[in-house]
Every structure is written in structure tokens, then in C-alpha cells.
Scaffold this motif. Structure first.
Motif, PDB file in Angstrom:
ATOM      1  N   VAL A 101       0.870  -1.187   0.000  1.00 31.79           N
ATOM      2  CA  VAL A 101       0.000   0.000   0.000  1.00 31.79           C
ATOM      3  C   VAL A 101       0.900   1.228   0.000  1.00 31.79           C
ATOM      4  N   SER A 102       0.628   2.162  -0.908  1.00 35.88           N
ATOM      5  CA  SER A 102       1.476   3.358  -0.972  1.00 35.88           C
ATOM      6  C   SER A 102       0.630   4.579  -1.295  1.00 35.88           C
ATOM      7  N   VAL A 103       1.101   5.716  -0.863  1.00 38.57           N
ATOM      8  CA  VAL A 103       0.472   7.012  -1.149  1.00 38.57           C
ATOM      9  C   VAL A 103       1.568   7.924  -1.699  1.00 38.57           C
ATOM     10  N   THR A 104       1.314   8.528  -2.857  1.00 34.46           N
ATOM     11  CA  THR A 104       2.308   9.393  -3.487  1.00 34.46           C
ATOM     12  C   THR A 104       1.671  10.743  -3.808  1.00 34.46           C
ATOM     13  N   ARG A 105       2.306  11.811  -3.394  1.00 34.90           N
ATOM     14  CA  ARG A 105       1.881  13.167  -3.779  1.00 34.90           C
ATOM     15  C   ARG A 105       2.869  13.636  -4.814  1.00 34.90           C
ATOM     16  N   GLU A 106       2.354  14.047  -6.011  1.00 37.05           N
ATOM     17  CA  GLU A 106       3.242  14.299  -7.140  1.00 37.05           C
ATOM     18  C   GLU A 106       2.783  15.532  -7.912  1.00 37.05           C
ATOM     19  N   GLN A 107       3.753  16.265  -8.389  1.00 35.68           N
ATOM     20  CA  GLN A 107       3.477  17.411  -9.260  1.00 35.68           C
ATOM     21  C   GLN A 107       4.142  17.156 -10.602  1.00 35.68           C
ATOM     22  N   VAL A 108       3.338  17.287 -11.664  1.00 35.72           N
ATOM     23  CA  VAL A 108       3.822  17.048 -13.028  1.00 35.72           C
ATOM     24  C   VAL A 108       3.652  18.341 -13.830  1.00 35.72           C
ATOM     25  N   THR A 109       4.700  18.745 -14.514  1.00 33.99           N
ATOM     26  CA  THR A 109       4.627  19.973 -15.317  1.00 33.99           C
ATOM     27  C   THR A 109       3.898  19.691 -16.625  1.00 33.99           C
ATOM     28  N   ALA A 110       3.308  20.757 -17.178  1.00 36.64           N
ATOM     29  CA  ALA A 110       2.610  20.619 -18.460  1.00 36.64           C
ATOM     30  C   ALA A 110       3.586  20.310 -19.578  1.00 36.64           C
ATOM     31  N   ALA A 111       4.825  20.800 -19.442  1.00 39.23           N
ATOM     32  CA  ALA A 111       5.827  20.571 -20.481  1.00 39.23           C
ATOM     33  C   ALA A 111       6.142  19.094 -20.641  1.00 39.23           C
ATOM     34  N   SER A 112       6.055  18.334 -19.518  1.00 39.16           N
ATOM     35  CA  SER A 112       6.367  16.904 -19.621  1.00 39.16           C
ATOM     36  C   SER A 112       5.340  16.177 -20.477  1.00 39.16           C
ATOM     37  N   GLY A 113       4.134  16.815 -20.589  1.00 37.77           N
ATOM     38  CA  GLY A 113       3.115  16.217 -21.456  1.00 37.77           C
ATOM     39  C   GLY A 113       3.071  16.850 -22.835  1.00 37.77           C
ATOM     40  N   GLY A 114       4.011  17.752 -23.144  1.00 36.07           N
ATOM     41  CA  GLY A 114       4.071  18.370 -24.459  1.00 36.07           C
ATOM     42  C   GLY A 114       3.106  19.532 -24.605  1.00 36.07           C
ATOM     43  N   THR A 115       2.622  20.129 -23.488  1.00 40.96           N
ATOM     44  CA  THR A 115       1.688  21.258 -23.543  1.00 40.96           C
ATOM     45  C   THR A 115       2.218  22.372 -22.668  1.00 40.96           C
TER      46      THR A 115
END
Length: 508
Positions: A101-115
Motif C-alpha cells: 500500500v502506498s500514497v504518493t503526492r506528485e506534481q507534473v509539469t505541463a511541459a512533460s506532457g508536451g503542452t
């Protein structure tokens, strides 16, 4: 299951231990330790055979030794370790399940998705169950379990061998202690008698009845007798130290308890186990058998290693951005994987390992046969010792009586001048040697009986030697090689001798 199915070797096809079909009883002598003894075939050995000597002090010594000696506790813990290992090995037969069981808080930039735009911030909740199950297609795992249980059986009889050796050593040491005490007391009595004789000779010399040479001869005889005391006292002191070690005490903790040979009783009926039973009773034979069993199981393990290994690895998990959505159908994910591994080229390492284990098994089988031969020799030696040492005691008792009469006659003849004083000196030395030899022969008869009980296995099957130190924590279950399962609970179990064993399946 690949590999040999182990079966205990059969007992030698003989009906006795000696060339004679019937053993001659041990002859009697009318002194302490001279009771007649008869051999009774198929008579069982008592679990507390030392009580046959009817000595409360020997009983107390044995109980203290078993309770206090570190070797007994070490053997108990070794047995527990082997049983725990066997139970641990058995765990490989069932699927291995793990949860995550795991809990992850994550921030992803729009640039990583090409936007372009603001970064995405979210929480990810994951739960999964992973299963790994090795399919024991060819029995390699089961042979590993069998090997571990054979090791536990080895440790069990290692404990019985430790127990038997300790109890026999305690009884033998107590008897030897009593013998040395009587030898010292007899020597001191002879010293007193020879001192009185020296005073008489000196008085006779003062009045001119004997020569100075006669006085010197008596002084030399007295000094020689006194010189035999320190070696006996040294043996007694060192024997006491050994006895204290058997009792789990330090030498300084000797409280002086001892056994008198005159208080002991020889068992009138001596058990002679059937040869077919001896191989199931001797701990050393059962040790060799367990070693051979473990080697046979190892052959199976190494044979299985030559064959394909099959593994199933299913997995079930779920992912969600909130806890409430964690176990919804949309979040479920699963995999089902099967894996087959076959070694194609290893320089024949696995094959040579298997062949080495076959050779090891054959070696252990030869050592087993050697152990059986030695065991039968031990029993035969003990039976002969009981017979011939009984005759020795009778002869020594007669020799002592004759030596005493000869000494008295020589002393009387010397008074009247019929013989020289050298005859008296010779008679004194002969009598001293006869007394010591008679005491040693008495002790030997008791020790022969101890040796016979020990050579027959000591009756471990009629008692429970195990304590909680030998049993797995929180219970457990072990399948014994004798057939019925052995319940390894905290209360122990009473081992039983199987009625018979079939021939062992030899390896190809």
C-alpha cells in the motif's frame, strides 16, 4: 518426485551377538558386587536403567547432571533450531503472498506532457497483492523439506546420544569414585598394619632377635606401600573434578557426596535386545540413518535442479486519485505471469553436483554399515565383559583370601624362626596387591553392567528427554521418517520404535 525414496536399511540377519546360541550366566561370588547375572533375550531396557543399582546417590547424581549440564541444553536448542528450520523450509511449498500500500503526492509539469500551462498536482493511492508460487513439478522443494526434516531427526538422536553418554559417564564416574575410595582405605589399613609390624621388628632388633637387614626390609615395604597412596589420591581428586564437570558444577563446588560399592546392587536380569531391534535403539545408528536420509533427499534436490523450474506470479492491484475510488472497478489492474526456466549450458555444474550427492549418499551408506558393525561389537564386548569379569572377581576374592592366610602363616612361622623375614615381606606385598585387585574387580562388574545398558541404547524410547527448549515456538508439525507424524507441540511426544523397516531403495 525425482530422486530415491529413502527407506531405512534392514537389520543384519543374525539371531545373536556371539557365536554361542545361548549366553552363559555370569557366575556368583559371595561378596559385594558378586551377584549372579542372567541374560534375558528381548527384555526391554528401562528408561532409567541406572535405578537398577538401587543407589539413591547415583539417582541424584544423574538427575543433577541432566538438569544442569550445558551439553544437554545445547542439544535441546540445536534440536529446536533444526525443527524450526524444517518448518521454515516447508513454507516454500505454499504460495508466497505480499501486500503493498502506498500514497504518493506528485506534481507534473505541463511541459512533460508536451503542452503549456500550470503544473498538475495530485495524490496517487495504490494497493496491490503480489503472489509468487513455485510449482513443485518434479518434487525438488519437497525433497528440500525432507532433507530438513532428516536434519531435525539427526539432531533429535544427537540429543539422545548426548543424554546417554552423560548418564553413563556419571554412573561410571560415581562407581570409579567409590572404588578409589575403597582402594585408598584398604591401602591406609595396610599401611597401619605394616607400621605396627615395623615397630615389632624394631623391638625384636633391639633385643637381638632379628638382623638390621630385616628392619630395613620392613621399612622399605612400608615406604613402597605409602608410595602407592598419592597416585590413588590423585586419581580420586581428578575423578572428582570430572564428576563435578558432569554434574555441571565447578571443582570448588564439590560437596563430598559419594557412592559406596558395598551399597550398590547388581541387576540379576540383564536385557539383551534382539539384533533386529538394536538398529532402532542405538542413537548412533539412528544418527547415521538420518545422515543417509538427508543425503538421499539431497540427491532428489540436485536431480530436480537439472529439470525446468516453473513459477506462477499473479498480481492484483488498484490505483486511484482518492481513497474512496481506490477499490472501484475502474481502478483495478491485474497481471498473470508464468515463468519457465531451464539451464541450457552451465559447464555441467548441476550434473556434477548431482553426481557428487550420489557419491555422498553411497559414502554415508558405507558409514552407516560401519556404525552398525561397531554397535554389534560393543554389545558383544559388553556381554563378554560381564561373563569374564565375574570370573575375575571370583578369582580375585579367592586370591585375597589365600594371600591373607599366607601372610598370617608367614608371620607365625617367622616368630618361631621357621622362615626368613623375606618371606613375610613377600606375603605382605602379595596381600596388598590382592586387596587392590579385588576392589578393582568389584568396580569392574558394576561398570560392565553400565556398558551393557549403554551399548543397548539406554532405553531412550521409554522416556521423554525433550523439554520446551527442544520444541518449536507456538507449536508446529513435523513428519517423522518412522511413519507416524510427530507432533512438535510444547508438551513433547513419546517416540516409538517402528515395528519393521523394508529394504532401502538403492540409487542408480
Amino acid at each position: 518426485m525425482v530422486g530415491p525414496n529413502f527407506q531405512a536399511p534392514p537389520a543384519p540377519e543374525v539371531s545373536g551377538y556371539t557365536a554361542e546360541p545361548r549366553l552363559t550366566p555370569a557366575m556368583a561370588t559371595d561378596i559385594a558386587g558378586g551377584a549372579p547375572q542372567n541374560f534375558v533375550e528381548a527384555l526391554d531396557v528401562g528408561g532409567q536403567w541406572w535405578r537398577e543399582f538401587n543407589s539413591p546417590q547415583i539417582n541424584a547424581f544423574v538427575e543433577e547432571a541432566v538438569r544442569n549440564h550445558p551439553d544437554v541444553r545445547a542439544a535441546q536448542y540445536a534440536l529446536r533450531a533444526a525443527r524450526e528450520t524444517a518448518l521454515q523450509t516447508r513454507g516454500a511449498l505454499v504460495p508466497q503472498v505480499s501486500g503493498d500500500v502506498s500514497v504518493t503526492r506528485e506534481q507534473v509539469t505541463a511541459a512533460s506532457g508536451g503542452t503549456t500551462g500550470k503544473p498538475l498536482l495530485y495524490n496517487l493511492y495504490e494497493a496491490s497483492v503480489n503472489v509468487t508460487y513455485t510449482l513443485d513439478v518434479f518434487g525438488g522443494l519437497r525433497r528440500q523439506v525432507e532433507s530438513a526434516e532428516a536434519k531435525a531427526q539427526y539432531q533429535r538422536f544427537e540429543m539422545e546420544a548426548t543424554y546417554l553418554a552423560l548418564t553413563a559417564n556419571v554412573v561410571t564416574s560415581a562407581i570409579s569414585d567409590g572404588s578409589l575410595r575403597e582402594q585408598i582405605a584398604a591401602t591406609q589399613a595396610i599401611v597401619t598394619a605394616e607400621t605396627d609390624q615395623l615397630r615389632r621388628v624394631e623391638r625384636q632388633f633391639d633385643v637381638g632377635a632379628v638382623s638390621r637387614a630385616d628392619v630395613l626390609a620392613q621399612q622399605a615395604t612400608l615406604a613402597q606401600t605409602q608410595a602407592t597412596l598419592p597416585p590413588l589420591q590423585k586419581q580420586l581428586a581428578q575423578g572428582r573434578n570430572q564428576l563435578m564437570a558432569y554434574l555441571g558444577r565447578l571443582p570448588s563446588e564439590d560437596r563430598g557426596e559419594s557412592v559406596s560399592l558395598k551399597s550398590l546392587r547388581l541387576p540379576r536380569k540383564l536385557p539383551v535386545s534382539l539384533p533386529s531391534q538394536l538398529v532402532r535403539q542405538r542413537p548412533d545408528i539412528r544418527l547415521a540413518e538420518a545422515t543417509m536420509h538427508q543425503a538421499a533427499a539431497t540427491v532428489g534436490v540436485n536431480t530436480a535442479n537439472l529439470l525446468p523450474q516453473f513459477t506462477l506470479s499473479p498480481s492484483l492491484g488498484t490505483d486511484a486519485l482518492t481513497v474512496g475510488q481506490l477499490f472501484t472497478p475502474n481502478g483495478l489492474a491485474w497481471t498473470l505471469a508464468a515463468n519457465v526456466v531451464q539451464t541450457l549450458m552451465d559447464g555441467a555444474q548441476n550434473y556434477r553436483t548431482k553426481e557428487a550427492s550420489v557419491a555422498t549418499f553411497e559414502q554415508d551408506y558405507a558409514l552407516y554399515q560401519s556404525t552398525v558393525i561397531t554397535a554389534f561389537q560393543n554389545v558383544a564386548d559388553s556381554l563378554r565383559a560381564v561373563q569374564y569379569d565375574a570370573a575375575t572377581l571370583r578369582a580375585q576374592a579367592l586370591a585375597e583370601q589365600s594371600a591373607l592366610e599366607s601372610l598370617k602363616m608367614a608371620q607365625e612361622q617367622f616368630k618361631f624362626g621357621a622362615v626368613g623375614y623375606a618371606i613375610v615381606i613377600t606375603a605382605q606385598q602379595t596381600y596388598q596387591n590382592a586387596v587392590i585387585a579385588r576392589i578393582q574387580a568389584q568396580a569392574m562388574r558394576y561398570n560392565d553392567t553400565v556398558a551393557l545398558f549403554q551399548s543397548l541404547g539406554g532405553g531412550w524410547w521409554n522416556r521423554v528427554d525433550e523439554t520446551s527448549d527442544a520444541l518449536p515456538r507456538n507449536g508446529g508439525y513435523l513428519q517423522g521418517p518412522d511413519g507416524p507424524a510427530l507432533s512438535a507441540t510444547r508438551t513433547g511426544y513419546v517416540p516409538a520404535i517402528p515395528p519393521s523397516d523394508s529394504d532401502m531403495e538403492r540409487l542408480p
